[in-house]
Write a protein that holds these residues in place. Structure first.
Motif, mmCIF file in Angstrom:
data_model
loop_
_atom_site.group_PDB
_atom_site.id
_atom_site.type_symbol
_atom_site.label_atom_id
_atom_site.label_comp_id
_atom_site.label_asym_id
_atom_site.label_seq_id
_atom_site.Cartn_x
_atom_site.Cartn_y
_atom_site.Cartn_z
ATOM 1 N N LYS A 66 8.534 -2.149 -2.605
ATOM 2 C CA LYS A 66 7.810 -2.048 -1.338
ATOM 3 C C LYS A 66 8.609 -2.689 -0.211
ATOM 4 C CE LYS A 66 3.836 -0.930 0.684
ATOM 5 N NZ LYS A 66 3.252 0.431 0.670
ATOM 6 N N ALA A 67 9.195 -3.853 -0.484
ATOM 7 C CA ALA A 67 9.986 -4.540 0.533
ATOM 8 C C ALA A 67 11.226 -3.728 0.901
ATOM 9 C CB ALA A 67 10.388 -5.925 0.028
ATOM 10 N N PHE A 68 11.834 -3.079 -0.083
ATOM 11 C CA PHE A 68 13.013 -2.257 0.188
ATOM 12 C C PHE A 68 12.650 -1.067 1.067
ATOM 13 C CE2 PHE A 68 15.840 1.287 -0.942
ATOM 14 C CZ PHE A 68 17.080 0.714 -0.701
ATOM 15 N N ALA A 69 11.523 -0.432 0.786
ATOM 16 C CA ALA A 69 11.103 0.721 1.585
ATOM 17 C C ALA A 69 10.775 0.310 3.017
ATOM 18 C CB ALA A 69 9.897 1.394 0.933
ATOM 19 N N GLU A 70 10.149 -0.847 3.189
ATOM 20 C CA GLU A 70 9.798 -1.294 4.536
ATOM 21 C C GLU A 70 11.032 -1.674 5.350
ATOM 22 O OE1 GLU A 70 7.111 -4.457 3.830
ATOM 23 O OE2 GLU A 70 5.390 -3.153 3.364
ATOM 24 N N ALA A 71 12.022 -2.258 4.698
ATOM 25 C CA ALA A 71 13.237 -2.683 5.405
ATOM 26 C C ALA A 71 14.355 -1.656 5.301
ATOM 27 C CB ALA A 71 13.712 -4.026 4.840
ATOM 28 N N ALA A 99 13.723 9.712 -1.719
ATOM 29 C CA ALA A 99 12.560 10.416 -1.177
ATOM 30 C C ALA A 99 11.374 9.467 -1.182
ATOM 31 C CB ALA A 99 12.246 11.663 -2.002
ATOM 32 N N GLU A 100 10.521 9.624 -0.192
ATOM 33 C CA GLU A 100 9.340 8.773 -0.089
ATOM 34 C C GLU A 100 8.278 9.210 -1.097
ATOM 35 O OE1 GLU A 100 7.828 8.580 3.831
ATOM 36 O OE2 GLU A 100 9.698 7.851 4.723
ATOM 37 N N THR A 101 7.566 8.230 -1.607
ATOM 38 C CA THR A 101 6.463 8.500 -2.527
ATOM 39 C C THR A 101 5.136 8.300 -1.797
ATOM 40 O OG1 THR A 101 6.443 6.206 -3.302
ATOM 41 C CG2 THR A 101 7.866 7.755 -4.479
ATOM 42 N N GLY A 102 4.072 8.662 -2.462
ATOM 43 C CA GLY A 102 2.767 8.562 -1.823
ATOM 44 C C GLY A 102 2.290 7.147 -1.606
ATOM 45 N N ASP A 103 2.844 6.184 -2.338
ATOM 46 C CA ASP A 103 2.403 4.797 -2.201
ATOM 47 C C ASP A 103 3.331 3.968 -1.317
ATOM 48 O OD1 ASP A 103 4.537 4.875 -3.869
ATOM 49 O OD2 ASP A 103 3.640 3.716 -5.497
ATOM 50 N N GLY A 104 4.143 4.634 -0.499
ATOM 51 C CA GLY A 104 4.983 3.910 0.444
ATOM 52 C C GLY A 104 6.264 3.357 -0.122
ATOM 53 N N ARG A 105 6.688 3.838 -1.265
ATOM 54 C CA ARG A 105 7.947 3.400 -1.861
ATOM 55 C C ARG A 105 8.970 4.526 -1.787
ATOM 56 N NH1 ARG A 105 3.839 0.972 -4.519
ATOM 57 N NH2 ARG A 105 4.040 -1.243 -5.055
ATOM 58 N N VAL A 218 14.151 0.889 -6.117
ATOM 59 C CA VAL A 218 13.570 2.222 -5.961
ATOM 60 C C VAL A 218 12.950 2.644 -7.288
ATOM 61 C CG1 VAL A 218 15.235 2.875 -4.180
ATOM 62 C CG2 VAL A 218 15.729 3.390 -6.566
ATOM 63 N N ARG A 219 12.148 3.662 -7.213
ATOM 64 C CA ARG A 219 11.522 4.209 -8.415
ATOM 65 C C ARG A 219 12.392 5.346 -8.938
ATOM 66 N NH1 ARG A 219 5.477 5.738 -7.579
ATOM 67 N NH2 ARG A 219 5.406 3.462 -7.478
ATOM 68 N N PHE A 220 12.722 5.267 -10.202
ATOM 69 C CA PHE A 220 13.565 6.297 -10.806
ATOM 70 C C PHE A 220 12.697 7.488 -11.179
ATOM 71 C CE2 PHE A 220 15.860 7.993 -14.642
ATOM 72 C CZ PHE A 220 16.884 8.581 -13.912
ATOM 73 N N ALA A 221 13.003 8.630 -10.578
ATOM 74 C CA ALA A 221 12.200 9.836 -10.807
ATOM 75 C C ALA A 221 13.127 11.022 -11.024
ATOM 76 C CB ALA A 221 11.272 10.092 -9.626
#
Length: 256
Positions: A66-71, A99-105, A218-221
Motif C-alpha cells: 500500500k505504501a509503495f502504491a501511494e508513493a 497495473a493497479e488493483t481494486g484495493d489500491g495496490r 507489489v502483488r505478483f499476478a
C-alpha cells in the motif's frame, strides 16, 4: 643490415632488463585497470543499487504494498532517473508491467529479476582485459625471441664456428628472460579474473536484495493466476445464478 622493424625490436630488447621492465609494466597495467574499473564502473553501479534498495527500505507502515502504491509517483521519478543503462532499461520494462488493483495496490505479471538485465559490465570489462593480457604477454615474448635470434645470428656470422656455442648460450640466456612477459601476462589475467568474479558476486548480491524488495512491494499476478481467479469468479457466478433460478422455480411450482 636488418629492416627497420627488426632493428627497432633488437634495440628495444637488447637491454638485459628490458623483459623484466615490460613484465612489471604489464602487472602495473593490470592493477591500474582494476582501480580504473572500480572507480568509474563498479563503484557507481554498487552505489546506485544501494540507493535504490535504501529507497524501498524507507517505505514504512505494516503494508508495504500500500505504501509503495501511494508513493509510486515519487519512487518512479527516482528509480527512472539517470543510472546504469541496465537499471534504467530494467525499470522501464518493469514499470510497464505494473497495473493497479481494486484495493489500491500495484500488481506485476513478472518478477523483477525477469525485467532487469544483469548489470555485470564492470566484471565483463575486466574479463575482456584479462584475455588481452595473455595476448600482450605472448606478443612481447615472441618479439623478445625474435630479437634474441637476430643477435645470435649476427654473433655467429661475425665469429664463425668458434663462437657458435657462445652465441647459442647467449641466445638461451636472453630468451629465458623474455618469458617473464608471458608469465606476467598470465598472472595479470588471473588477477583480473579473480577481481571480476568477486565484483560480479557483489553486484549479484545487491541485485538480488533489490529485486526481492521490489517484488515485496507489489502483488505478483502472472497471467495463469489471473485466469484461474477469473475462472473461479465465473464458477461462483454460475453457482449463484443456478441457485437464483432454483429459488425462483420453487414458488412457481407451489402456485401451480
Amino acid at each position: 643490415m636488418h629492416d627497420p622493424v627488426t632493428s627497432f625490436v633488437v634495440a628495444v630488447f637488447s637491454a638485459p632488463s628490458a623483459a623484466l621492465i615490460m613484465a612489471g609494466a604489464i602487472l602495473a597495467l593490470a592493477v591500474g585497470l582494476i582501480f580504473q574499473s572500480g572507480h568509474f564502473e563498479y563503484a557507481p553501479l554498487r552505489d546506485d543499487l544501494s540507493r535504490r534498495s535504501d529507497l524501498l527500505a524507507e517505505l514504512g507502515g505494516p503494508d508495504r504494498q500500500k505504501a509503495f502504491a501511494e508513493a509510486f509517483p515519487q519512487i518512479d521519478k527516482r528509480l527512472g532517473g539517470a543510472a546504469h543503462p541496465a537499471l534504467e532499461l530494467g525499470w522501464a520494462n518493469y514499470r510497464g508491467q505494473l497495473a493497479e488493483t481494486g484495493d489500491g495496490r500495484l500488481a506485476s505479471s513478472i518478477h523483477a529479476s525477469d525485467a532487469f538485465e544483469h548489470a555485470d559490465s564492470p566484471a565483463r570489462s575486466l574479463e575482456w582485459w584479462a584475455n588481452l593480457m595473455v595476448a600482450i604477454g605472448l606478443v612481447i615474448t615472441f618479439m623478445g625471441i625474435v630479437a634474441a635470434l637476430t643477435e645470435a645470428v649476427d654473433a655467429m656470422q661475425r665469429q664463425g664456428g668458434a663462437g657458435m656455442q657462445t652465441a647459442l648460450m647467449g641466445l638461451l640466456a636472453v630468451a629465458a628472460t623474455k618469458f617473464w612477459t608471458s608469465i606476467a601476462g598470465v598472472l595479470g589475467s588471473i588477477i583480473l579474473r579473480l577481481v571480476a568474479r568477486r565484483r560480479r558476486q557483489a553486484i549479484e548480491a545487491l541485485e538480488a536484495h533489490f529485486f526481492a524488495q521490489l517484488d515485496g512491494c507489489v502483488r505478483f499476478a502472472p497471467p495463469e493466476k489471473v485466469m484461474l481467479e477469473q475462472l473461479a469468479v465465473l464458477s461462483r457466478i454460475e453457482t449463484a445464478l443456478a441457485d437464483a433460478r432454483a429459488s425462483q422455480a420453487l414458488p412457481a411450482q407451489s402456485l401451480a
